[in-house]
Scaffold this motif. Structure first.
Motif, PDB file in Angstrom:
ATOM      1  N   TYR A 172       0.851  -1.190   0.000  1.00 39.49           N
ATOM      2  CA  TYR A 172       0.000   0.000   0.000  1.00 39.49           C
ATOM      3  C   TYR A 172       0.885   1.238   0.000  1.00 39.49           C
ATOM      4  O   TYR A 172       1.954   1.254   0.629  1.00 39.49           O
ATOM      5  N   LEU A 173       0.443   2.275  -0.719  1.00 42.83           N
ATOM      6  CA  LEU A 173       1.163   3.537  -0.778  1.00 42.83           C
ATOM      7  C   LEU A 173       0.540   4.549   0.177  1.00 42.83           C
ATOM      8  O   LEU A 173      -0.587   4.362   0.647  1.00 42.83           O
ATOM      9  N   VAL A 174       1.266   5.615   0.447  1.00 42.06           N
ATOM     10  CA  VAL A 174       0.793   6.643   1.374  1.00 42.06           C
ATOM     11  C   VAL A 174      -0.558   7.188   0.902  1.00 42.06           C
ATOM     12  O   VAL A 174      -0.718   7.569  -0.261  1.00 42.06           O
ATOM     13  N   GLY A 175      -1.530   7.193   1.808  1.00 41.59           N
ATOM     14  CA  GLY A 175      -2.887   7.639   1.481  1.00 41.59           C
ATOM     15  C   GLY A 175      -3.856   6.508   1.255  1.00 41.59           C
ATOM     16  O   GLY A 175      -5.082   6.725   1.287  1.00 41.59           O
ATOM     17  N   ASP A 176      -3.350   5.288   1.047  1.00 40.51           N
ATOM     18  CA  ASP A 176      -4.246   4.140   0.871  1.00 40.51           C
ATOM     19  C   ASP A 176      -4.868   3.757   2.209  1.00 40.51           C
ATOM     20  O   ASP A 176      -4.200   3.728   3.245  1.00 40.51           O
ATOM     21  N   VAL A 177      -6.158   3.430   2.177  1.00 39.94           N
ATOM     22  CA  VAL A 177      -6.877   2.929   3.346  1.00 39.94           C
ATOM     23  C   VAL A 177      -7.254   1.477   3.055  1.00 39.94           C
ATOM     24  O   VAL A 177      -7.730   1.167   1.968  1.00 39.94           O
ATOM     25  N   PHE A 178      -7.018   0.596   4.029  1.00 39.96           N
ATOM     26  CA  PHE A 178      -7.322  -0.812   3.787  1.00 39.96           C
ATOM     27  C   PHE A 178      -7.883  -1.467   5.049  1.00 39.96           C
ATOM     28  O   PHE A 178      -7.639  -1.022   6.175  1.00 39.96           O
ATOM     29  N   ALA A 179      -8.667  -2.524   4.835  1.00 44.34           N
ATOM     30  CA  ALA A 179      -9.287  -3.262   5.931  1.00 44.34           C
ATOM     31  C   ALA A 179      -8.331  -4.331   6.437  1.00 44.34           C
ATOM     32  O   ALA A 179      -7.542  -4.902   5.684  1.00 44.34           O
ATOM     33  N   THR A 180      -8.405  -4.620   7.736  1.00 50.60           N
ATOM     34  CA  THR A 180      -7.608  -5.692   8.320  1.00 50.60           C
ATOM     35  C   THR A 180      -8.356  -7.020   8.186  1.00 50.60           C
ATOM     36  O   THR A 180      -9.561  -7.056   7.942  1.00 50.60           O
ATOM     37  N   LEU A 181      -7.618  -8.111   8.373  1.00 47.11           N
ATOM     38  CA  LEU A 181      -8.195  -9.432   8.169  1.00 47.11           C
ATOM     39  C   LEU A 181      -9.257  -9.781   9.209  1.00 47.11           C
ATOM     40  O   LEU A 181     -10.108 -10.639   8.962  1.00 47.11           O
ATOM     41  N   ASP A 182      -9.225  -9.121  10.368  1.00 48.17           N
ATOM     42  CA  ASP A 182     -10.210  -9.436  11.400  1.00 48.17           C
ATOM     43  C   ASP A 182     -11.613  -8.958  11.045  1.00 48.17           C
ATOM     44  O   ASP A 182     -12.595  -9.349  11.666  1.00 48.17           O
ATOM     45  N   GLY A 183     -11.720  -8.059  10.057  1.00 47.74           N
ATOM     46  CA  GLY A 183     -13.020  -7.635   9.557  1.00 47.74           C
ATOM     47  C   GLY A 183     -13.645  -6.446  10.257  1.00 47.74           C
ATOM     48  O   GLY A 183     -14.714  -5.992   9.852  1.00 47.74           O
ATOM     49  N   CYS A 184     -12.982  -5.898  11.297  1.00 47.49           N
ATOM     50  CA  CYS A 184     -13.608  -4.772  11.998  1.00 47.49           C
ATOM     51  C   CYS A 184     -12.664  -3.589  12.181  1.00 47.49           C
ATOM     52  O   CYS A 184     -13.043  -2.601  12.801  1.00 47.49           O
ATOM     53  N   ASN A 185     -11.450  -3.670  11.677  1.00 48.88           N
ATOM     54  CA  ASN A 185     -10.500  -2.566  11.796  1.00 48.88           C
ATOM     55  C   ASN A 185     -10.043  -2.102  10.426  1.00 48.88           C
ATOM     56  O   ASN A 185     -10.228  -2.790   9.425  1.00 48.88           O
ATOM     57  N   LYS A 186      -9.458  -0.920  10.392  1.00 54.70           N
ATOM     58  CA  LYS A 186      -8.898  -0.409   9.142  1.00 54.70           C
ATOM     59  C   LYS A 186      -7.601   0.337   9.419  1.00 54.70           C
ATOM     60  O   LYS A 186      -7.331   0.746  10.554  1.00 54.70           O
ATOM     61  N   CYS A 187      -6.816   0.494   8.376  1.00 55.91           N
ATOM     62  CA  CYS A 187      -5.503   1.139   8.474  1.00 55.91           C
ATOM     63  C   CYS A 187      -5.368   2.203   7.393  1.00 55.91           C
ATOM     64  O   CYS A 187      -5.949   2.095   6.307  1.00 55.91           O
ATOM     65  N   LEU A 188      -4.585   3.221   7.706  1.00 52.87           N
ATOM     66  CA  LEU A 188      -4.183   4.250   6.750  1.00 52.87           C
ATOM     67  C   LEU A 188      -2.677   4.155   6.600  1.00 52.87           C
ATOM     68  O   LEU A 188      -1.945   4.146   7.591  1.00 52.87           O
ATOM     69  N   CYS A 189      -2.191   4.067   5.364  1.00 52.23           N
ATOM     70  CA  CYS A 189      -0.755   4.064   5.121  1.00 52.23           C
ATOM     71  C   CYS A 189      -0.255   5.505   5.136  1.00 52.23           C
ATOM     72  O   CYS A 189      -0.747   6.351   4.379  1.00 52.23           O
ATOM     73  N   THR A 190       0.686   5.813   6.025  1.00 53.11           N
ATOM     74  CA  THR A 190       1.243   7.156   6.158  1.00 53.11           C
ATOM     75  C   THR A 190       2.746   7.119   5.937  1.00 53.11           C
ATOM     76  O   THR A 190       3.353   6.047   5.818  1.00 53.11           O
ATOM     77  N   GLU A 191       3.348   8.307   5.937  1.00 51.29           N
ATOM     78  CA  GLU A 191       4.800   8.406   5.807  1.00 51.29           C
ATOM     79  C   GLU A 191       5.519   7.761   6.991  1.00 51.29           C
ATOM     80  O   GLU A 191       6.704   7.440   6.909  1.00 51.29           O
ATOM     81  N   ARG A 192       4.795   7.549   8.098  1.00 47.86           N
ATOM     82  CA  ARG A 192       5.372   6.925   9.296  1.00 47.86           C
ATOM     83  C   ARG A 192       5.032   5.442   9.360  1.00 47.86           C
ATOM     84  O   ARG A 192       5.218   4.812  10.404  1.00 47.86           O
ATOM     85  N   GLY A 193       4.520   4.878   8.271  1.00 48.48           N
ATOM     86  CA  GLY A 193       4.086   3.498   8.268  1.00 48.48           C
ATOM     87  C   GLY A 193       2.577   3.403   8.429  1.00 48.48           C
ATOM     88  O   GLY A 193       1.868   4.407   8.473  1.00 48.48           O
ATOM     89  N   MET A 194       2.056   2.170   8.510  1.00 51.17           N
ATOM     90  CA  MET A 194       0.616   2.008   8.683  1.00 51.17           C
ATOM     91  C   MET A 194       0.202   2.485  10.069  1.00 51.17           C
ATOM     92  O   MET A 194       0.932   2.351  11.049  1.00 51.17           O
ATOM     93  N   GLN A 195      -0.972   3.104  10.137  1.00 49.03           N
ATOM     94  CA  GLN A 195      -1.581   3.506  11.408  1.00 49.03           C
ATOM     95  C   GLN A 195      -2.994   2.933  11.405  1.00 49.03           C
ATOM     96  O   GLN A 195      -3.766   3.196  10.488  1.00 49.03           O
ATOM     97  N   CYS A 196      -3.328   2.150  12.422  1.00 41.11           N
ATOM     98  CA  CYS A 196      -4.544   1.336  12.389  1.00 41.11           C
ATOM     99  C   CYS A 196      -5.401   1.545  13.626  1.00 41.11           C
ATOM    100  O   CYS A 196      -4.896   1.898  14.699  1.00 41.11           O
ATOM    101  N   THR A 197      -6.690   1.287  13.467  1.00 43.87           N
ATOM    102  CA  THR A 197      -7.564   1.192  14.628  1.00 43.87           C
ATOM    103  C   THR A 197      -7.306  -0.159  15.310  1.00 43.87           C
ATOM    104  O   THR A 197      -6.697  -1.057  14.720  1.00 43.87           O
ATOM    105  N   MET A 198      -7.757  -0.293  16.546  1.00 43.48           N
ATOM    106  CA  MET A 198      -7.513  -1.537  17.276  1.00 43.48           C
ATOM    107  C   MET A 198      -8.734  -1.924  18.110  1.00 43.48           C
ATOM    108  O   MET A 198      -8.669  -2.150  19.310  1.00 43.48           O
ATOM    109  N   LYS A 199      -9.874  -1.997  17.424  1.00 44.10           N
ATOM    110  CA  LYS A 199     -11.111  -2.427  18.069  1.00 44.10           C
ATOM    111  C   LYS A 199     -11.072  -3.934  18.331  1.00 44.10           C
ATOM    112  O   LYS A 199     -10.510  -4.697  17.543  1.00 44.10           O
TER     113      LYS A 199
END
Length: 321
Positions: free
Chosen positions: A62-89
């Motif tokens: 994924y490139l910076v600005g891409d948003v993607f879903a995690t395999l658990d089905g309830c979280n998502k991540c944003l790819c940033t210049e600092r790496g992926m940043q994700c929710t952790m529900k």
């Protein structure tokens, strides 16, 4: 091997390789590169450039600005210049799974504990989640998010909130934002006190799934809940609201890069420098951006993202790859 980049990597850094085919990452013991397995370039037809930061999750780039879903089905991540940043529900109403010390052969082994297939748990760093996605002969495969943990500031005042929208018996550190107990708005700690925000006379969070005490984010006086993605005022960046606050990309919107301040002649005053309207600059913490967006009676107003800066781990190996 997709090629090498003459860059210095800290552990966890991931950059697009010099053939713009895949990515190379520093795992602490060396550089490893990832790309398509069939001889083609995984990054064909993208706007990637050699040396750009990137993210890798479940062997997908994924490139910076891409948003993607995690395999658990309830979280998502944003790819940033600092790496992926994700929710952790926690996806289950029962919370995160607890490990078994007894082997459950064929399922997932993590940090000395065994987890059942299709269960989700919190990583040992406390700011990522893992998911057991496949069964194997001896043990199954799992995937973890790789958000960089935010630094905990030292000596930040802690305050128990009482807000005009209602009170929350929660302890805040500077910058914390929580949904108030009437689920109308949010309360934010500035370090010297608590201030509440919400619609005037109505509940800003009506019709949402918010609960009192939930973490939230606020940007340009609009409230966002964990998992929501929103655009920044500069028009070229986006943010994901997470349990650790907003996490944003920080692209320079102009091909000339970020604006440098002048001593006079601008409209927005920031950190003793002046910026003209509709210009964008890097915040002084080095991991946020600001934008000068409208005219005021004395000076224009600006809005900055408030991503929490990741800690720079001590003694991480650096490798030129």
């Amino acid at each position: 091997m997709w090629g090498s980049i003459g860059n210095t990597y800290s552990m966890g850094d991931m950059l697009v390789d010099d053939q713009v085919c895949g990515v190379c990452a520093n795992h602490g013991f060396g550089i490893r590169c990832y790309g398509s397995l069939d001889g083609t370039c995984a990054l064909n037809s993208t706007v990637a450039k050699a040396g750009d930061p990137a993210c890798l999750y479940n062997l997908k780039i994924y490139l910076v600005g891409d948003v993607f879903a995690t395999l658990d089905g309830c979280n998502k991540c944003l790819c940033t210049e600092r790496g992926m940043q994700c929710t952790m529900k926690a996806c289950s109403s029962a919370g995160f799974a607890t490990p078994s010390k007894e082997p459950i052969y064929g399922e997932c082994l993590y940090n000395g504990g065994w987890y059942r297939h299709q269960t989700q748990w919190l990583t040992r760093d406390g700011c990522n989640t893992c998911y057991c996605h496949s069964i194997g002969n001896y043990q199954g495969g799992y995937e973890c998010t790789k958000s960089k943990c935010p630094c905990s500031a030292v000596n930040q005042p802690e305050i128990t909130a009482t807000c005009t929208c209602g009170s929350i018996g929660s302890t805040y550190k500077k910058g914390d934002i929580l949904v108030d107990d009437q689920v109308c708005g949010v309360c934010l700690s500035y370090g010297f006190g608590i201030r509440c925000y919400g619609s005037v006379g109505t509940c800003a969070l009506n019709g949402t799934v918010a609960k009192a005490g939930d973490p939230a984010c606020m940007y340009n006086f609009k409230i966002y809940l964990v998992g929501e993605v929103f655009a920044t005022l500069d028009g070229c960046n986006k943010c994901l609201c997470t349990e650790n606050g907003m996490q944003c990309t920080m692209k320079a919107c102009s091909s000339a890069g970020f604006t440098t301040p002048s001593d006079y002649g601008g409209e927005c005053l920031y950190n003793n420098g002046y910026y003209k309207r509709h210009t964008q600059w890097m915040a002084r913490d080095g991991c946020n951006t600001c934008y000068c967006h409208y005219i005021g009676s004395y000076q224009e107003a600006y809005e900055c993202t408030t991503s929490t800066c990741p800690c720079n781990a001590v003694n991480q190996p650096e490798i030129t790859g």
